[in-house]
Write an enzyme that holds these catalytic residues in place. Structure first.
Site, PDB file in Angstrom:
ATOM      1  CG  HIS A  26      -1.932  -0.988   1.328  1.00 44.59           C
ATOM      2  ND1 HIS A  26      -2.092  -1.788   2.447  1.00 44.59           N
ATOM      3  CD2 HIS A  26      -2.902  -1.362   0.465  1.00 44.59           C
ATOM      4  CE1 HIS A  26      -3.112  -2.610   2.254  1.00 44.59           C
ATOM      5  NE2 HIS A  26      -3.620  -2.377   1.046  1.00 44.59           N
ATOM      6  CE  LYS A  60     -16.620  -6.253   1.855  1.00 37.26           C
ATOM      7  NZ  LYS A  60     -15.607  -6.306   0.856  1.00 37.26           N
ATOM      8  NE  ARG A 120      -2.832  -7.522  -5.200  1.00 38.02           N
ATOM      9  CZ  ARG A 120      -3.727  -7.627  -4.245  1.00 38.02           C
ATOM     10  NH1 ARG A 120      -3.363  -7.576  -2.994  1.00 38.02           N
ATOM     11  NH2 ARG A 120      -4.988  -7.817  -4.511  1.00 38.02           N
ATOM     12  CB  SER A 141      -4.613  -6.495   3.952  1.00 40.09           C
ATOM     13  OG  SER A 141      -4.043  -5.239   3.733  1.00 40.09           O
TER      14      SER A 141
END
Length: 159
Positions: free
Chosen positions: A17, A41, A90, A127
């Protein structure tokens, strides 16, 4: 002023990040790192904890500030006069999803999405993987800032 947002859940913030944030800070006059708060969440860290970690992690960049948001990112952008969303990529699979999001966001408000490829050393990092490895006792200290690693290990000990 060229203002951009780097959105995410940042649960927890990783060096991947921060790689994107630092590179965005070099491209824009101001970068807002915006942590999404989605009550549906279940996160490991509370919104306040995530914002605190982000503020500390982003301190090296004077043109970066941290904020939280709920609801649509495009509403946050409109409210803060932000016209660019910065997203790290990514892998090719990230691009498929992020392209759809970029096109949806552009249809909702006057905002462009800027894609920055993740540096190769962090291209595997997420993460969720950091939490999973740490949950099983793996050492993730090279993947997150020191104070994040301490908070992560402490939180998982409590669980």
């Amino acid at each position: 002023m060229r203002r951009a947002v780097c959105p995410g859940s940042f649960d927890p913030v990783t060096h991947g990040h921060l790689d994107i944030v630092g590179r965005a800070a070099a491209l824009f006059d101001e970068v807002v790192v915006a942590a999404g708060v989605n009550p549906s969440k279940n996160r490991l860290f509370s919104p306040e904890e995530r914002l605190g970690m982000l503020e500390r992690a982003c301190a090296p960049w004077p043109n970066v500030r941290v904020d939280g948001f709920t609801g649509l990112l495009t509403d946050f952008c409109r409210e803060h006069q932000i016209h660019a969303i910065v997203k790290g990529l990514r892998a090719v699979s990230d691009f498929d999803y992020e392209l759809q999001m970029a096109q949806m966001n552009a249809s909702l408000t006057d905002v462009e999405t800027v894609f920055i490829p993740t540096s190769p050393e962090w291209s595997f990092l997420a993460s969720s993987l950091v939490k999973e490895v740490a949950r099983f006792g793996g050492d993730v200290s090279a993947l997150v800032p020191d104070f994040v690693n301490t908070a992560l290990v402490d939180r998982l000990r409590q669980a």
